[in-house]
Design an enzyme around this catalytic site. Structure first.
Site, PDB file in Angstrom:
ATOM      1  N   SER A 302       0.802  -1.215   0.000  1.00 21.55           N
ATOM      2  CA  SER A 302       0.000   0.000   0.000  1.00 21.55           C
ATOM      3  C   SER A 302       0.840   1.273   0.000  1.00 21.55           C
ATOM      4  O   SER A 302       1.508   1.573  -0.982  1.00 21.55           O
ATOM      5  CB  SER A 302      -0.962  -0.043   1.197  1.00 21.55           C
ATOM      6  OG  SER A 302      -1.964   0.933   1.093  1.00 21.55           O
ATOM      7  N   ASP A 313       9.917   5.629 -10.416  1.00 28.02           N
ATOM      8  CA  ASP A 313       9.500   6.303 -11.656  1.00 28.02           C
ATOM      9  C   ASP A 313      10.231   7.613 -11.866  1.00 28.02           C
ATOM     10  O   ASP A 313      10.544   7.993 -13.004  1.00 28.02           O
ATOM     11  CB  ASP A 313       7.989   6.558 -11.641  1.00 28.02           C
ATOM     12  CG  ASP A 313       7.182   5.311 -11.956  1.00 28.02           C
ATOM     13  OD1 ASP A 313       7.803   4.232 -12.099  1.00 28.02           O
ATOM     14  OD2 ASP A 313       5.944   5.409 -12.058  1.00 28.02           O
ATOM     15  N   LYS A 327      -0.903  -4.065  -3.218  1.00 32.24           N
ATOM     16  CA  LYS A 327      -2.186  -3.463  -2.825  1.00 32.24           C
ATOM     17  C   LYS A 327      -2.241  -2.043  -3.377  1.00 32.24           C
ATOM     18  O   LYS A 327      -1.660  -1.122  -2.820  1.00 32.24           O
ATOM     19  CB  LYS A 327      -2.354  -3.443  -1.309  1.00 32.24           C
ATOM     20  CG  LYS A 327      -3.693  -2.851  -0.868  1.00 32.24           C
ATOM     21  CD  LYS A 327      -3.803  -2.832   0.652  1.00 32.24           C
ATOM     22  CE  LYS A 327      -5.123  -2.213   1.088  1.00 32.24           C
ATOM     23  NZ  LYS A 327      -5.202  -0.767   0.740  1.00 32.24           N
TER      24      LYS A 327
END
Length: 450
Positions: A302, A313, A327
């Site tokens: 999460s 990224d 998740k």
């Protein structure tokens, strides 16, 4: 035998209200195409009331109306996904208590898998962590009670309790031939979400066990402490998110922002009002571009996946370890009347380049399994070198180098040298992350020299 007068009239009123609401909604369906309201499925509702009626008339024992309706609500939500749930007064209170950072229990984050309770991760320093509970363990019994098919909220209730009371978990663990029994003594769980230490001069290690509203502030305080202990800026940092089950979304966003100067951190998309959000970084990388390695494993879930995904990224960090839990959904607590609430999945979140983490997780840039070595195994890794061979030629520049080096850098020579073997024995993944960090720092230094 017939339903009680109260039950029959209550159901008639209930169904009448639904039909009336459906009629009202039907008149509005074409009025708001941006937010269409669909009429209620009357045939299915009639089936629902018919089943309710048959249970009341024919079930072997009397059943309370409220109990039946609450069970129906639980069924609606549990059929959606593993994270949506109905919270009765007790469960809602426990949720509020848990988010305050202190409660009585074992100290594990759990979910549901194949009808069993699955350990997402143990929380650092808690009784479960000290007893050896691991991420990925399947709990099949709580004391003598089988958990197959048990509601997650009911299982959590059984695991929480008064400090100094015992609970025995029967666990199925991958790689073990038979179930394990682990007895844990409950304690007051006080979650300290950030811990840090200086592994070597210049190289810090920060462990975040859970994301809370103050985690980013605690992180900055720990980094200040590391800089003070180091006597200056850090050359690099390991951000340890292993077995971090997640927590508050804003806490994760603020932690990622600590290491970023600009760009997207995460965005969410859903159907309801307010479910579409885009979180952007603000100027101010606290490490000023120093190398960053993020450690993750299959217990990183999460909010910790948000941080790892954003830093990956944005090419700000090297992600090292194992693929994360996966998740990628956001849950919203929706209070209801009578002190109850619904925990409902309302959105998916996406990394800056648009990756959904749901059921996929974050793949590390460098895969590294969780390994443990004994001292003998590490010693056996040593290889034979030229200097070990009988009759080898001597190095004709060694004496000259030793003479030139005499009297130089006495301060550096007097610094204590950390025993790499001890770190490798205690935490091999951390040991390898430190080696990578030192390599990145060395490469950065050579780039600046050019």
């Amino acid at each position: 035998m017939f339903m009680s007068t109260f039950s029959r009239y209550g159901l008639a009123l209930f169904l009448g209200l639904l039909i009336g609401l459906s009629t009202t909604m039907g008149s509005r369906v074409w009025a708001d195409r941006e937010n269409p309201l669909v009429s209620l499925p009357l045939d299915e509702l009639r089936t629902f009331t018919d089943v309710f009626d048959r249970i009341k008339r024919d079930y072997v024992e009397p059943v309370d109306d409220k109990e039946l309706l609450v069970s129906a609500i639980r069924g609606m939500l549990s059929g959606l996904d593993p994270h949506s749930a109905y919270l009765d007064e007790s469960a809602y209170h426990e949720l509020q208590t848990g988010t305050s950072g202190e409660f009585g229990g074992l100290g594990i984050e759990v979910g549901v898998e194949d009808g069993f309770i699955k350990v997402v991760s143990p929380i650092d320093g808690t009784p479960a962590y000290k007893a050896g509970v691991q991420a990925g363990d399947l709990i099949i019994r709580l004391d003598d009670t089988p958990v197959k098919g048990m509601n997650l909220d009911d299982a959590v209730k059984m695991m929480r309790g008064k400090p100094n009371t015992e609970l025995t978990l029967t666990i199925v663990r991958e790689g073990e031939d038979k179930p394990l029994k682990i007895t844990i003594v409950r304690d007051v769980i006080q979650i300290r979400s950030v811990r840090s230490d200086l592994l070597e001069p210049g190289f810090g290690h920060v462990r975040i066990s859970q994301f809370q509203s103050r985690t980013a502030q605690s992180l900055r305080e720990e980094l200040d402490r590391l800089r003070s202990a180091n006597g200056g800026e850090l050359k690099g940092l390991i951000l340890d998110l292993r077995n971090n089950p997640g927590g508050v979304l804003n806490g994760a966003v603020e932690v990622a922002d600590v290491f970023l100067n600009d760009g997207t951190i995460v965005y969410t998309e859903g159907r309801g009002n307010g479910s579409k959000q885009n979180f952007q970084a603000t100027p101010g990388d606290v490490l000023q571009g120093a190398p960053l390695v993020v450690l993750v494993n299959d217990g990183s879930a999460s909010a910790s996946e948000i941080v790892a995904g954003a830093l990956q990224d944005q090419k700000r960090a090297v992600i090292m370890g194992e693929r994360t839990f996966g998740k990628g959904s956001v849950q919203t607590i929706l209070p209801l009347v009578g002190g109850t609430a619904v925990k409902l999945t309302t959105a998916r979140y996406y990394t800056p380049i648009g990756r959904s983490i749901q059921a996929e997780g974050i793949a590390p840039d460098i895969k590294l399994a969780s390994l443990r070595f004994t001292r003998d195994e590490l010693a056996s890794i040593d290889t034979v070198k030229e200097a070990n061979l009988s009759g080898h030629l001597e190095n004709d520049t060694t004496q000259e180098q030793e003479t030139q080096g005499e009297g130089e850098d006495e301060t550096a020579a007097s610094e204590p040298v950390r025993d790499d073997t001890e770190l490798a024995l205690a935490d091999y993944q951390l040991y390898e992350a430190l080696n990578l960090l030192k390599g990145l720092d060395l490469l950065k230094g050579r780039g600046n020299a050019d």
